[in-house]
Design an enzyme around this catalytic site. Structure first.
Site, PDB file in Angstrom:
ATOM      1  N   GLU A  54       0.838  -1.202   0.000  1.00 34.85           N
ATOM      2  CA  GLU A  54       0.000   0.000   0.000  1.00 34.85           C
ATOM      3  C   GLU A  54       0.878   1.259   0.000  1.00 34.85           C
ATOM      4  O   GLU A  54       1.845   1.360   0.740  1.00 34.85           O
ATOM      5  CB  GLU A  54      -0.877  -0.023   1.247  1.00 34.85           C
ATOM      6  CG  GLU A  54      -1.835   1.140   1.393  1.00 34.85           C
ATOM      7  CD  GLU A  54      -2.752   0.978   2.605  1.00 34.85           C
ATOM      8  OE1 GLU A  54      -3.688   1.776   2.733  1.00 34.85           O
ATOM      9  OE2 GLU A  54      -2.525   0.047   3.410  1.00 34.85           O
ATOM     10  N   LYS A  57      -9.140   2.777  -2.837  1.00 37.38           N
ATOM     11  CA  LYS A  57      -9.557   2.102  -1.607  1.00 37.38           C
ATOM     12  C   LYS A  57     -10.992   2.504  -1.279  1.00 37.38           C
ATOM     13  O   LYS A  57     -11.345   3.679  -1.312  1.00 37.38           O
ATOM     14  CB  LYS A  57      -8.612   2.503  -0.473  1.00 37.38           C
ATOM     15  CG  LYS A  57      -8.756   1.730   0.819  1.00 37.38           C
ATOM     16  CD  LYS A  57      -7.640   2.169   1.786  1.00 37.38           C
ATOM     17  CE  LYS A  57      -7.577   1.322   3.021  1.00 37.38           C
ATOM     18  NZ  LYS A  57      -6.415   1.707   3.883  1.00 37.38           N
ATOM     19  N   CYS A  59      -5.732  -2.806   1.439  1.00 35.88           N
ATOM     20  CA  CYS A  59      -5.708  -3.031   2.882  1.00 35.88           C
ATOM     21  C   CYS A  59      -7.082  -3.185   3.531  1.00 35.88           C
ATOM     22  O   CYS A  59      -7.649  -4.262   3.547  1.00 35.88           O
ATOM     23  CB  CYS A  59      -4.924  -1.906   3.563  1.00 35.88           C
ATOM     24  SG  CYS A  59      -4.357  -2.343   5.230  1.00 35.88           S
ATOM     25  N   SER A  83      19.724   3.713  34.668  1.00 34.42           N
ATOM     26  CA  SER A  83      19.575   3.761  36.125  1.00 34.42           C
ATOM     27  C   SER A  83      19.895   2.444  36.802  1.00 34.42           C
ATOM     28  O   SER A  83      20.066   2.395  38.017  1.00 34.42           O
ATOM     29  CB  SER A  83      18.135   4.162  36.474  1.00 34.42           C
ATOM     30  OG  SER A  83      17.238   3.122  36.098  1.00 34.42           O
ATOM     31  N   ASP A  89      13.350  -0.728  33.237  1.00 33.64           N
ATOM     32  CA  ASP A  89      13.008  -0.045  31.991  1.00 33.64           C
ATOM     33  C   ASP A  89      14.243   0.361  31.200  1.00 33.64           C
ATOM     34  O   ASP A  89      14.332   0.126  29.990  1.00 33.64           O
ATOM     35  CB  ASP A  89      12.148   1.187  32.283  1.00 33.64           C
ATOM     36  CG  ASP A  89      10.862   0.848  33.004  1.00 33.64           C
ATOM     37  OD1 ASP A  89      10.454  -0.330  32.950  1.00 33.64           O
ATOM     38  OD2 ASP A  89      10.265   1.750  33.612  1.00 33.64           O
ATOM     39  N   THR A 123      13.040   5.975  28.361  1.00 37.15           N
ATOM     40  CA  THR A 123      12.980   4.591  28.820  1.00 37.15           C
ATOM     41  C   THR A 123      11.745   4.252  29.643  1.00 37.15           C
ATOM     42  O   THR A 123      11.631   3.120  30.127  1.00 37.15           O
ATOM     43  CB  THR A 123      14.233   4.257  29.668  1.00 37.15           C
ATOM     44  OG1 THR A 123      14.279   5.139  30.795  1.00 37.15           O
ATOM     45  CG2 THR A 123      15.499   4.430  28.830  1.00 37.15           C
ATOM     46  N   LYS A 127       0.582  15.111  31.403  1.00 38.24           N
ATOM     47  CA  LYS A 127       1.968  14.653  31.364  1.00 38.24           C
ATOM     48  C   LYS A 127       2.241  13.795  30.142  1.00 38.24           C
ATOM     49  O   LYS A 127       3.154  14.067  29.348  1.00 38.24           O
ATOM     50  CB  LYS A 127       2.300  13.851  32.634  1.00 38.24           C
ATOM     51  CG  LYS A 127       2.534  14.655  33.885  1.00 38.24           C
ATOM     52  CD  LYS A 127       3.087  13.753  34.975  1.00 38.24           C
ATOM     53  CE  LYS A 127       3.485  14.539  36.207  1.00 38.24           C
ATOM     54  NZ  LYS A 127       4.111  13.684  37.242  1.00 38.24           N
TER      55      LYS A 127
END
Length: 671
Positions: A49, A120, A168, A381, A385, A503, A629
């Protein structure tokens, strides 16, 4: 020796990795693979596609120059196809404009001519897909032209069969165009796709494709895009399915061009013997006009038919035994496919390998296709993660430098991945040792710089400027540490021209257990849409697979942000498996708090029901207060049906007062 009653065709599928906007580069790849298909005397050659434009361009589709460039490259491809030795019929994806609207199309090209263009019909407009925002859907039975080229709901008749191209989502919809085109005479359906990976999609895709091929009694060829563009990773793979029976299913997650020989007489035999389908076809055509057919030989003329003069059939090239495709030796024709071939896999292993491959591909293609970076940097750290992010980056580095050997390869990897540890007095020796050991195991650059004095200086400056002195262990002091690391990482990434991998995971991001300007920052995330409980299982899987010393040390630690004394993540939040279930039930399944309670109480009988109610209240408050956030987080690889990505998947208003209707008080009435 030719096989009696065989009408064999050869299908080629090119799974390529395109880049949005790289119309010249994409087309060059297409031409190279198309010539290879012609050299292999392929009957039909298929590309994914929007192969010319790159998928998905989003608002670039509204720029006239972008559409014009795609059209010019389609014309170039058609011109190049006239130079090929064999008259392969190509189906290639391209975005085009018609009567002021933009369409996502499949173009049919052969011997220098564009035979027709099929738009499509069903636009993907859910979850991560927003095609209806800029694209227009094709209309059933509508036919017009673009610069004299047929455009619309079309099928294409060739000596080897009648081809119905589609794009698709047309196949994912039960009432798609396949039915009317099959009833109108199409016996070969070619679906060109850009279907991204998400957990569970492989099984769903397999079943859906087989069902469509069986329901419509067609030879179905499905060709999917591979590679990453932004947060979406397309997992590639091709399928050839004959009237519901798998003939070929190729390896996913890799660039390749594969070929398959199929006997069209088998499709026609099964179609003729399926009386239910024949009756449905008759009833349909009694009520509807057939889809318009483009007769290819009338357009291509003698240049096309001359290729087959003197042959018993057009397909005699592929009727020798050496070209015939058989199932593996020992195949039991009277048993279902996987049983007959004794193929089995461990679903858990396949799941983990998919996650590792998809995150690697997403990172690789973001790094390579942007062209903005020379290295990768990670704030390591010693926690789960950041260590898993490093393992994914390392897998990318192994692929990137696979052409090198020995010390040269190791030196290249060491210069490519830089890890930085910025401990304070709250970081334990255990986690610092994890960082050191893992970097030593992998042979990547490791730099450890204590930042206690820097954090104290910044904290004192903030205290002086605001007149506010936070108490020990409070959130502002924790954030000061995270932001000090964030400032350093941005500066490091700038100096090293590096991609800084963010991370964080989805679980902690969902409830705001992250710092804006600190660990929430970075250029790209490989784990931002991965549950914390999955991360923990994935680390165990990697340790079991590689027996890496650093991962062994990691497994002995307890998850902690290490921003305060004796801090543990699950103590601050709740058990990760409970938290992840809350996210799925609330954000994924849209359940009310009371409904969540009954699910959680059933799923976690080991916890007191009053504790479960408290966790739900805590989760709801933190989730609603944290949307501001996570909308600031960098792009993260799309992994499942639920993403914390406001642009792509989870569209939630940042400013809201949803507590007014969520009725948390009802939890108090449950005894």
């Amino acid at each position: 020796m030719a096989y009696l009653n065989s009408q064999l065709i050869k299908i080629g599928n090119a799974v390529i990795n395109t880049t949005v906007g790289a119309v010249k580069t994409n087309t060059k790849m297409i031409i190279i693979e198309a010539k290879r298909m012609s050299d292999e005397m392929t009957t039909i050659g298929v590309f994914p596609e929007m192969a010319i434009n790159g998928y998905y361009p989003e608002d670039w589709l509204q720029t006239p120059g972008f559409i014009i460039a795609g059209w010019e490259q389609l014309m170039l491809f058609a011109e190049e196809s006239s130079k090929f030795s064999y008259p392969t019929v190509y189906v290639v994806g391209v975005a085009l404009k018609h009567n002021g609207s933009i369409f996502n199309c499949a173009a049919v090209v052969c011997m220098g001519k564009i035979l027709g263009i099929v738009p499509k019909v069903h636009l993907a407009n859910y979850n991560v897909f927003h095609e209806a925002r800029v694209l227009t859907a094709g209309v059933a039975y509508y036919v017009d032209s673009i610069e004299g080229i047929p455009f619309g709901d079309l099928i294409f008749k060739f000596p080897f069969g009648t081809v119905a191209p589609e794009v698709c989502e047309d196949i994912w919809t039960g009432d798609g165009p396949m039915e009317r085109r099959a009833y109108s005479g199409a016996d070969i359906v070619v679906n060109i796709s850009a279907s991204p990976f998400r957990v569970g999609v492989v099984e769903t895709r397999d079943q859906m494709l087989a069902t469509r091929a069986a329901d419509n009694q067609v030879l179905l060829n499905y060709c999917n895009l591979v590679g990453g563009n932004d947060s979406l990773v397309y997992d590639g793979g091709t399928y050839v399915i004959q009237n519901g029976v798998f003939v070929q299913r190729t390896t996913r997650k890799v660039v390749n061009t594969t070929f398959c020989v199929v006997d069209m007489n088998e499709t026609l035999r099964r179609r003729e013997q399926n009386i239910t389908w024949q009756s449905a076809k008759r009833e349909y055509l009694e009520r509807h006009n057939p889809v318009q057919t483009i007769h290819a030989t009338e357009i291509l003329g003698s240049k096309y038919t001359d290729h087959f003069d003197g042959l018993g059939t057009q397909f005699e090239y592929y009727t020798d035994r050496e070209h015939r495709v058989f199932p593996p030796a020992g195949h039991k024709y009277f048993l279902p496919g996987q049983v007959a071939t004794s193929q089995s896999s461990d679903p858990r292993t396949e799941y983990f390998e998919d996650l590792l491959d998809i995150t690697r591909i997403g990172l690789r293609d973001y790094f390579d296709k942007t062209g903005a970076f020379q290295r990768i940097v990670i704030a390591l750290s010693g926690g789960n993660d950041s260590c898993l992010s490093l393992m994914i980056a390392y897998n990318f580095a192994l692929e990137k430098f696979a052409h090198l050997y020995g010390d040269v390869k190791q030196a290249a990897i060491k210069d490519f991945i830089w890890c930085f540890s910025f401990p304070t007095k709250f970081n334990s020796e255990e986690t610092k040792n994890v960082s050191r050991q893992l970097c030593e195991d992998l042979g990547v650059t490791f730099v450890e710089v204590p930042i206690g004095a820097l954090v104290d200086m910044k904290t004192q400056m903030l205290n002086d400027m605001t007149g506010v002195v936070p108490t020990a262990g409070s959130i502002p002091l924790q954030n000061d540490q995270a932001r000090a690391r964030g400032d350093l990482m941005w500066g490091i990434a700038n100096r090293l021209r590096a991609l800084w991998i963010q991370t964080g995971n989805m679980s902690e991001k969902a409830v705001g257990y992250t710092t804006v300007g600190g660990d929430l920052m970075g250029a790209y995330s490989v784990l931002g849409n991965m549950f914390k409980s999955v991360i923990l299982m994935l680390i165990q899987y990697l340790h079991d697979k590689y027996r890496c010393s650093g991962l062994k040390l990691l497994l002995a630690t307890k998850a902690s942000a290490e921003l305060a004394e004796n801090q543990h993540d699950e103590d601050d939040l709740m058990p990760f498996d409970v938290l992840d279930t809350c996210i799925e039930l609330f954000a994924g399944r849209k359940l009310m708090p009371v409904e969540m309670f009954y699910y959680l109480r059933h799923n976690f009988p080991q916890y007191d029901f009053r504790q479960i109610k408290d966790w739900i209240k805590k989760f709801i408050h933190k989730f609603l207060n944290s949307i501001f956030k996570w909308v600031q987080a960098p792009q993260a690889v799309h992994l499942g049906a639920l993403d914390l990505d406001r642009e792509r998947a989870l569209h939630l208003a940042v400013v809201n007062r949803c507590l007014e209707w969520l009725n948390l008080e009802a939890l108090d009435d449950i005894q």
